[in-house]
Scaffold this motif. Structure first.
Motif, PDB file in Angstrom:
ATOM      1  N   SER A  25       0.830  -1.207   0.000  1.00  0.00           N
ATOM      2  CA  SER A  25       0.000   0.000   0.000  1.00  0.00           C
ATOM      3  C   SER A  25       0.863   1.254   0.000  1.00  0.00           C
ATOM      4  N   ILE A  26       1.951   1.217   0.748  1.00  0.00           N
ATOM      5  CA  ILE A  26       2.858   2.373   0.807  1.00  0.00           C
ATOM      6  C   ILE A  26       3.526   2.602  -0.544  1.00  0.00           C
ATOM      7  N   ARG A  27       3.953   1.514  -1.181  1.00  0.00           N
ATOM      8  CA  ARG A  27       4.591   1.652  -2.500  1.00  0.00           C
ATOM      9  C   ARG A  27       3.601   2.188  -3.530  1.00  0.00           C
ATOM     10  N   ALA A  28       2.361   1.697  -3.485  1.00  0.00           N
ATOM     11  CA  ALA A  28       1.348   2.148  -4.434  1.00  0.00           C
ATOM     12  C   ALA A  28       1.049   3.632  -4.245  1.00  0.00           C
ATOM     13  N   ASP A  32       1.723   6.533  -7.063  1.00  0.00           N
ATOM     14  CA  ASP A  32       0.615   7.363  -7.547  1.00  0.00           C
ATOM     15  C   ASP A  32       0.898   8.845  -7.336  1.00  0.00           C
ATOM     16  N   LEU A  33       1.470   9.182  -6.179  1.00  0.00           N
ATOM     17  CA  LEU A  33       1.726  10.592  -5.877  1.00  0.00           C
ATOM     18  C   LEU A  33       2.864  11.148  -6.723  1.00  0.00           C
ATOM     19  N   GLU A  34       3.860  10.323  -7.001  1.00  0.00           N
ATOM     20  CA  GLU A  34       4.952  10.775  -7.867  1.00  0.00           C
ATOM     21  C   GLU A  34       4.430  11.072  -9.271  1.00  0.00           C
ATOM     22  N   ALA A  35       3.535  10.232  -9.776  1.00  0.00           N
ATOM     23  CA  ALA A  35       2.951  10.447 -11.102  1.00  0.00           C
ATOM     24  C   ALA A  35       2.096  11.717 -11.115  1.00  0.00           C
ATOM     25  N   TYR A  75      -6.140   6.381  -8.339  1.00  0.00           N
ATOM     26  CA  TYR A  75      -5.401   7.643  -8.330  1.00  0.00           C
ATOM     27  C   TYR A  75      -6.140   8.684  -7.486  1.00  0.00           C
ATOM     28  N   LYS A  76      -7.456   8.728  -7.630  1.00  0.00           N
ATOM     29  CA  LYS A  76      -8.270   9.654  -6.830  1.00  0.00           C
ATOM     30  C   LYS A  76      -8.116   9.353  -5.340  1.00  0.00           C
ATOM     31  N   ALA A  77      -8.152   8.052  -4.992  1.00  0.00           N
ATOM     32  CA  ALA A  77      -8.034   7.660  -3.581  1.00  0.00           C
ATOM     33  C   ALA A  77      -6.663   8.033  -3.015  1.00  0.00           C
ATOM     34  N   SER A  78      -5.612   7.900  -3.816  1.00  0.00           N
ATOM     35  CA  SER A  78      -4.268   8.241  -3.347  1.00  0.00           C
ATOM     36  C   SER A  78      -4.129   9.737  -3.101  1.00  0.00           C
ATOM     37  N   ILE A  79      -4.710  10.533  -3.989  1.00  0.00           N
ATOM     38  CA  ILE A  79      -4.670  11.988  -3.801  1.00  0.00           C
ATOM     39  C   ILE A  79      -5.432  12.362  -2.540  1.00  0.00           C
ATOM     40  N   ALA A  80      -6.571  11.715  -2.329  1.00  0.00           N
ATOM     41  CA  ALA A  80      -7.352  11.973  -1.117  1.00  0.00           C
ATOM     42  C   ALA A  80      -6.553  11.583   0.128  1.00  0.00           C
ATOM     43  N   LYS A  81      -5.870  10.445   0.060  1.00  0.00           N
ATOM     44  CA  LYS A  81      -5.127   9.944   1.227  1.00  0.00           C
ATOM     45  C   LYS A  81      -4.022  10.899   1.657  1.00  0.00           C
ATOM     46  N   ILE A  82      -3.233  11.412   0.694  1.00  0.00           N
ATOM     47  CA  ILE A  82      -2.124  12.282   1.085  1.00  0.00           C
ATOM     48  C   ILE A  82      -2.645  13.600   1.665  1.00  0.00           C
ATOM     49  N   HIS A  83      -3.772  14.088   1.157  1.00  0.00           N
ATOM     50  CA  HIS A  83      -4.353  15.304   1.721  1.00  0.00           C
ATOM     51  C   HIS A  83      -4.847  15.051   3.147  1.00  0.00           C
ATOM     52  N   GLN A  84      -5.416  13.887   3.379  1.00  0.00           N
ATOM     53  CA  GLN A  84      -5.886  13.550   4.732  1.00  0.00           C
ATOM     54  C   GLN A  84      -4.710  13.409   5.694  1.00  0.00           C
ATOM     55  N   ILE A  85      -3.651  12.746   5.240  1.00  0.00           N
ATOM     56  CA  ILE A  85      -2.475  12.541   6.102  1.00  0.00           C
ATOM     57  C   ILE A  85      -1.848  13.874   6.498  1.00  0.00           C
ATOM     58  N   LEU A  86      -1.815  14.811   5.554  1.00  0.00           N
ATOM     59  CA  LEU A  86      -1.195  16.113   5.807  1.00  0.00           C
ATOM     60  C   LEU A  86      -2.151  17.129   6.425  1.00  0.00           C
ATOM     61  N   GLY A  87      -3.391  16.703   6.686  1.00  0.00           N
ATOM     62  CA  GLY A  87      -4.352  17.600   7.308  1.00  0.00           C
ATOM     63  C   GLY A  87      -4.840  18.686   6.380  1.00  0.00           C
ATOM     64  N   LEU A  88      -4.847  18.425   5.072  1.00  0.00           N
ATOM     65  CA  LEU A  88      -5.298  19.391   4.081  1.00  0.00           C
ATOM     66  C   LEU A  88      -6.741  19.099   3.670  1.00  0.00           C
TER      67      LEU A  88
END
Length: 376
Positions: A25-28, A32-35, A75-88
């Motif tokens: 999951s971390i690699r995925a 996704d975020l790098e892309a 891809y949508k879920a990954s973008i959502a995840k990083i925003h949630q992790i960073l409190g955005l």
């Protein structure tokens, strides 16, 4: 980033996410975020925090380049995840992103390509009574050689079919996971963790006597006492070298060998094969190629006589590490097992995937299929 905005990275949250997530999951997420970041840079957009418009345009761009709706959803879920992790603020909850994703799914359809099933006797109606035909696990097992790679492949394929394990779960199988069963010739396999069990509740699968024998043969030949069962086998082949250039070893008489021994710098060397067995488990990405190699060897040996070369090329395109899981799923269905039994055997949390895997078989075995088969 927008001018004047700062993103505060909370190390505790990052550490908690890594502890709660699987390496896959971390690699995925990272991929996704790098892309996404690369696309934003090339199109002069801001990736963090991203706007709903940016996310919607990105999803459209990925779909336009051939990404499947399921991948676009990831891809949508990954973008959502990083925003949630960073409190955005999560831009993917915006109605624009939801509508754009719905439009992509409507335009492209949501049906996913299914791995080619590897069923035990192939495409048969009665798994117990019908003779094997087409591409089938039984013939593939019988065609595996008795050298180290063949013994490893036979054990790998047999266990994969018995348990329906995913690639990441299969390569994680350890000798310590094999438990005693009521049947003295069978065994149980403890599955400490799986894709649907990230918290490690654990599960158990059945290993047939066939798989138990295959594992024992591989273990004995490889000299493995503990640790990972399925490991890399590197093969080194050495050609025969004649003492006299241009002549085969067996063409030189004993008398000549005695005379030449004094004058030649190198002695004759017979052909040989050496094996190097790895200490670590196979990589999950190697399972699909191993299956395809087994199939090709069986075909070349004439073990799959009802397949043409064109059939083989077509079938190989769909064979993946998931093929044994799909095959077991379908064999359970044709054997009359109900959905609850299939979900339990393959450790499904939802009925969606087992039903999808059995969709074509359900049409053939359903009421209309049974009637039309009778009336011709």
């Amino acid at each position: 980033m927008r001018a004047g905005e700062r993103i505060t990275i909370k190390a505790a949250v990052i550490d908690a996410y890594q502890a709660a997530s699987s390496p896959h999951s971390i690699r995925a997420l990272k991929s996704d975020l790098e892309a996404f970041d690369l696309w934003c840079r090339s199109s002069q957009r801001i990736s963090l925090p991203a706007s709903a418009e940016t996310v919607a345009e990105y999803l459209d761009a990925r779909a336009g380049r051939g990404s499947k709706p399921a991948s676009v959803g990831r891809y949508k879920a990954s973008i959502a995840k990083i925003h949630q992790i960073l409190g955005l603020v999560d831009p993917t909850t915006d109605i624009l992103v939801k509508l754009r994703l719905s439009a992509i799914r409507r335009r492209m359809g949501t049906a996913q390509s299914q791995a080619r099933p590897l069923r035990f006797k192939g495409p048969v109606r009665d798994v117990e009574r019908d003779a094997p035909r087409g591409l089938n696990v039984r013939t593939l097992l019988e065609s595996c050689g008795d050298d180290l790679p063949g013994l490893r492949d036979r054990a790998l394929l047999s266990v994969a079919y018995d348990t329906g394990l995913r690639a990441s779960e299969l390569v994680a199988v350890d000798f310590a996971h094999i438990l005693e069963a009521i049947d003295p010739e069978a065994r149980l396999l403890s599955i400490p963790r799986s894709k649907g069990d990230q918290e490690g509740e654990g599960a158990t699968a059945y290993l047939s006597p066939r798989s138990v024998r295959a594992i024992a043969a591989w273990q004995d030949a490889a000299g493995i006492a503990s640790g990972s069962i399925f490991r890399r086998v590197q093969v080194r082949r050495y050609k025969a070298r004649a003492a006299v250039k241009g002549r085969q070893i067996d063409s030189i008489s004993s008398r000549e060998k005695w005379d030449l021994r004094k004058t030649l710098p190198k002695a004759a060397v017979a052909a040989r094969v050496e094996y190097d067995i790895g200490q670590k488990s196979l990589h999950p990405g190697s399972i699909g190629p191993i299956y395809r190699a087994i199939i090709c060897r069986a075909f070349d040996a004439g073990a799959l006589p009802d397949l043409t070369k064109d059939d083989l090329e077509r079938l190989l395109k769909g064979v993946s590490a998931h093929s044994t899981r799909v095959g077991l799923n379908q064999d359970l269905f044709t054997s009359g097992e109900d959905l609850a039994g299939i979900m339990d055997a393959l450790r499904w949390k939802s009925p969606r995937m087992p039903l999808a895997y059995n969709r074509n078989l359900a049409a053939e075995h359903g009421a209309a299929g049974r009637l039309l088969a009778k009336i011709g």
